[in-house]
Design a protein around this motif. Structure first.
Motif, PDB file in Angstrom:
ATOM      1  N   GLU A 150       0.823  -1.206   0.000  1.00  0.00           N
ATOM      2  CA  GLU A 150       0.000   0.000   0.000  1.00  0.00           C
ATOM      3  C   GLU A 150       0.859   1.258   0.000  1.00  0.00           C
ATOM      4  O   GLU A 150       0.480   2.289  -0.581  1.00  0.00           O
ATOM      5  N   ALA A 151       2.015   1.192   0.660  1.00  0.00           N
ATOM      6  CA  ALA A 151       2.915   2.346   0.721  1.00  0.00           C
ATOM      7  C   ALA A 151       3.743   2.511  -0.540  1.00  0.00           C
ATOM      8  O   ALA A 151       4.565   3.432  -0.634  1.00  0.00           O
ATOM      9  N   ARG A 152       3.566   1.610  -1.478  1.00  0.00           N
ATOM     10  CA  ARG A 152       4.284   1.645  -2.765  1.00  0.00           C
ATOM     11  C   ARG A 152       5.797   1.481  -2.583  1.00  0.00           C
ATOM     12  O   ARG A 152       6.593   2.138  -3.255  1.00  0.00           O
ATOM     13  N   LEU A 153       6.158   0.599  -1.672  1.00  0.00           N
ATOM     14  CA  LEU A 153       7.574   0.308  -1.464  1.00  0.00           C
ATOM     15  C   LEU A 153       8.037  -0.926  -2.237  1.00  0.00           C
ATOM     16  O   LEU A 153       9.243  -1.095  -2.455  1.00  0.00           O
ATOM     17  N   VAL A 154       7.101  -1.768  -2.639  1.00  0.00           N
ATOM     18  CA  VAL A 154       7.450  -2.998  -3.342  1.00  0.00           C
ATOM     19  C   VAL A 154       8.081  -2.645  -4.689  1.00  0.00           C
ATOM     20  O   VAL A 154       7.492  -1.931  -5.502  1.00  0.00           O
ATOM     21  N   GLY A 155       9.298  -3.119  -4.903  1.00  0.00           N
ATOM     22  CA  GLY A 155      10.001  -2.859  -6.148  1.00  0.00           C
ATOM     23  C   GLY A 155      10.728  -1.529  -6.178  1.00  0.00           C
ATOM     24  O   GLY A 155      11.445  -1.241  -7.143  1.00  0.00           O
ATOM     25  N   LYS A 156      10.583  -0.726  -5.149  1.00  0.00           N
ATOM     26  CA  LYS A 156      11.243   0.583  -5.091  1.00  0.00           C
ATOM     27  C   LYS A 156      12.731   0.390  -4.822  1.00  0.00           C
ATOM     28  O   LYS A 156      13.118  -0.336  -3.909  1.00  0.00           O
ATOM     29  N   GLN A 157      13.570   1.049  -5.588  1.00  0.00           N
ATOM     30  CA  GLN A 157      15.014   0.846  -5.490  1.00  0.00           C
ATOM     31  C   GLN A 157      15.744   1.952  -4.737  1.00  0.00           C
ATOM     32  O   GLN A 157      16.908   1.800  -4.394  1.00  0.00           O
ATOM     33  N   GLU A 158      15.068   3.057  -4.463  1.00  0.00           N
ATOM     34  CA  GLU A 158      15.728   4.177  -3.800  1.00  0.00           C
ATOM     35  C   GLU A 158      14.741   4.891  -2.890  1.00  0.00           C
ATOM     36  O   GLU A 158      13.580   5.096  -3.262  1.00  0.00           O
TER      37      GLU A 158
ATOM     38  N   PHE B 217      15.535  -0.981   2.975  1.00  0.00           N
ATOM     39  CA  PHE B 217      16.483  -0.269   2.129  1.00  0.00           C
ATOM     40  C   PHE B 217      17.862  -0.250   2.784  1.00  0.00           C
ATOM     41  O   PHE B 217      18.004   0.114   3.951  1.00  0.00           O
ATOM     42  N   SER B 218      18.872  -0.624   2.022  1.00  0.00           N
ATOM     43  CA  SER B 218      20.243  -0.574   2.514  1.00  0.00           C
ATOM     44  C   SER B 218      20.728   0.872   2.487  1.00  0.00           C
ATOM     45  O   SER B 218      20.133   1.728   1.826  1.00  0.00           O
ATOM     46  N   PRO B 219      21.822   1.183   3.201  1.00  0.00           N
ATOM     47  CA  PRO B 219      22.341   2.556   3.167  1.00  0.00           C
ATOM     48  C   PRO B 219      22.619   3.051   1.751  1.00  0.00           C
ATOM     49  O   PRO B 219      22.446   4.244   1.473  1.00  0.00           O
ATOM     50  N   ARG B 220      23.023   2.160   0.864  1.00  0.00           N
ATOM     51  CA  ARG B 220      23.304   2.581  -0.517  1.00  0.00           C
ATOM     52  C   ARG B 220      22.033   2.939  -1.276  1.00  0.00           C
ATOM     53  O   ARG B 220      22.104   3.623  -2.308  1.00  0.00           O
ATOM     54  N   GLN B 221      20.899   2.484  -0.780  1.00  0.00           N
ATOM     55  CA  GLN B 221      19.628   2.790  -1.443  1.00  0.00           C
ATOM     56  C   GLN B 221      18.953   4.026  -0.858  1.00  0.00           C
ATOM     57  O   GLN B 221      17.855   4.375  -1.278  1.00  0.00           O
ATOM     58  N   VAL B 222      19.614   4.681   0.084  1.00  0.00           N
ATOM     59  CA  VAL B 222      19.076   5.889   0.706  1.00  0.00           C
ATOM     60  C   VAL B 222      19.756   7.112   0.093  1.00  0.00           C
ATOM     61  O   VAL B 222      20.986   7.170   0.007  1.00  0.00           O
ATOM     62  N   ARG B 223      18.953   8.090  -0.329  1.00  0.00           N
ATOM     63  CA  ARG B 223      19.511   9.343  -0.858  1.00  0.00           C
ATOM     64  C   ARG B 223      18.963  10.494  -0.039  1.00  0.00           C
ATOM     65  O   ARG B 223      17.750  10.688   0.042  1.00  0.00           O
ATOM     66  N   PHE B 224      19.878  11.247   0.568  1.00  0.00           N
ATOM     67  CA  PHE B 224      19.496  12.395   1.372  1.00  0.00           C
ATOM     68  C   PHE B 224      19.454  13.649   0.500  1.00  0.00           C
ATOM     69  O   PHE B 224      20.345  13.894  -0.310  1.00  0.00           O
ATOM     70  N   LEU B 225      18.400  14.443   0.723  1.00  0.00           N
ATOM     71  CA  LEU B 225      18.255  15.719   0.040  1.00  0.00           C
ATOM     72  C   LEU B 225      18.036  16.804   1.091  1.00  0.00           C
ATOM     73  O   LEU B 225      17.268  16.624   2.035  1.00  0.00           O
ATOM     74  N   ALA B 226      18.718  17.934   0.918  1.00  0.00           N
ATOM     75  CA  ALA B 226      18.573  19.035   1.867  1.00  0.00           C
ATOM     76  C   ALA B 226      17.174  19.631   1.763  1.00  0.00           C
ATOM     77  O   ALA B 226      16.663  19.862   0.661  1.00  0.00           O
ATOM     78  N   ILE B 227      16.561  19.879   2.911  1.00  0.00           N
ATOM     79  CA  ILE B 227      15.214  20.426   2.927  1.00  0.00           C
ATOM     80  C   ILE B 227      15.165  21.652   3.840  1.00  0.00           C
ATOM     81  O   ILE B 227      15.746  21.649   4.928  1.00  0.00           O
TER      82      ILE B 227
END
Length: 356
Positions: free
Chosen positions: A85-93, A132-142
């Protein structure tokens, strides 16, 4: 046949066995007596009662199975249901909006682009529970004002919608009426930071008539106005600190955990004041309009809280926040225990009951 043998046979009936043709030996033994395996004659009315009872038991059993299945099928969602439901299935990042200018909380190294701080470790912890592994996490400044819109800026200056916001975001009724926010992951309080030569500040009222810088859309702005101070809003807390050091502002006010890193960085220039506010600032994680993701984030925080073997939260606190306390004196940086959290309403299989 002897009486003793007849008595034993009456007391212990042999198990049923298939009917077989009688032999000469059987004839000698049984004589004119009926075979032992002959079924007793059951009256029709008793047979009817037996059939009705069997039918009733079958109906009750079927109803129980149907009821159990209905509860399972229509009850609380499973973790797998929520992930879909959260649309995480198959999400790579996983995109996460964070601050990038707050020492101890979330600071980006301009040379390497690497982020570090308490919020960063919490973001990694939650992302790991989401798969998600650390490599699959992308930080963006907000920026502070963009947190509710879930809009962060990438390295090319383009805005992007993030999945999570882990950016010193206090949970308030006004905010939770607009977006979904998790249960708190840190408790701190509001404080005031001034230059070293400023008189003691015991309350916000002591800033009446002075310029006090705070973050735009923060919980501090209205309180400053009510206290008679002149609020100056900035989107980055580092801009407030730079202005304070340059003499443009008399004070900076926001959460103690946000300001503690600057006081520790400039101990000869700045100092923190305990203004004695009883209201706590509790930081949560925003998931925008994604309710299922909010539940999954709460589940991640609950596992961290409930599992005594899970020390990731404590390690993040001890690494980034605890060392700041010495420079901040009597002003507590943050509560050193993860806030209490209820177990989310997520359906689990029986063998998962003992798993936090």
């Amino acid at each position: 046949m002897s009486d003793s043998r007849m008595d034993r046979m009456k007391a212990w009936r042999l198990p049923r066995r298939p009917k077989m043709a009688p032999t000469a030996e059987d004839a000698d033994v049984t004589g004119d007596e009926p075979p032992l395996d002959v079924d007793p004659v059951v009256p029709p009315e008793e047979r009817g009662r037996t059939l009705r009872l069997a039918g009733w038991l079958a109906a009750v059993t079927l109803a129980g199975v149907v009821a159990a299945w209905t509860v399972w099928a229509t009850g609380s969602p499973t973790e797998a249901d929520l992930r879909e439901e959260a649309r995480l299935v198959g999400k790579q990042e996983l995109l996460i909006g964070v601050k990038d200018d707050t020492p101890g909380i979330a600071l980006r190294d301009p040379d390497t682009g690497r982020y570090e701080g308490f919020d960063i470790e919490i973001a990694y912890m939650v992302a790991g529970e989401l798969g998600f592994s650390p490599r699959q996490v992308r930080f963006l400044a907000i920026k502070t004002e963009d947190r509710g819109r879930m809009q962060a800026v990438d390295q090319d200056g383009r805005f992007a919608t993030v999945d999570l916001v882990v950016a010193t975001y206090s949970v308030t009724a006004q905010r939770t009426a607009q977006i979904y926010m998790s249960e708190p992951y840190l408790e701190t309080e509001q404080t005031v930071v001034t230059r070293r030569d400023h008189v003691d500040v015991a309350s916000l009222g002591d800033l009446a008539g002075e310029k006090a810088c705070t973050l735009a859309t923060s919980t501090s702005e209205d309180q400053l106005r009510q206290a008679g101070a002149t609020p100056v809003n900035k989107n980055r807390i580092s801009e407030c600190i730079e202005g304070l050091r340059a003499g443009k502002f008399d004070a900076v006010t926001t959460d103690a955990a946000i300001l503690a890193g600057f006081v520790a960085k400039y101990p000869k220039e700045l100092r923190a004041h305990d203004i004695g506010l009883s209201a706590a600032e509790r930081w949560g994680i925003a998931t925008g309009r994604n309710r299922a993701l909010r539940t999954l984030v709460n589940l991640a925080l609950y596992r961290s809280y409930a599992d005594p073997k899970d020390r990731r939260w404590e390690k993040a606190f001890d690494t980034y926040l605890a060392p700041l306390q010495k420079a901040n004196g009597g002003q507590q940086v943050a509560v050193s225990e993860q806030p209490w959290i209820d177990e989310p309403d997520v359906r689990r299989w029986p063998w998962e009951r003992d798993i936090p």
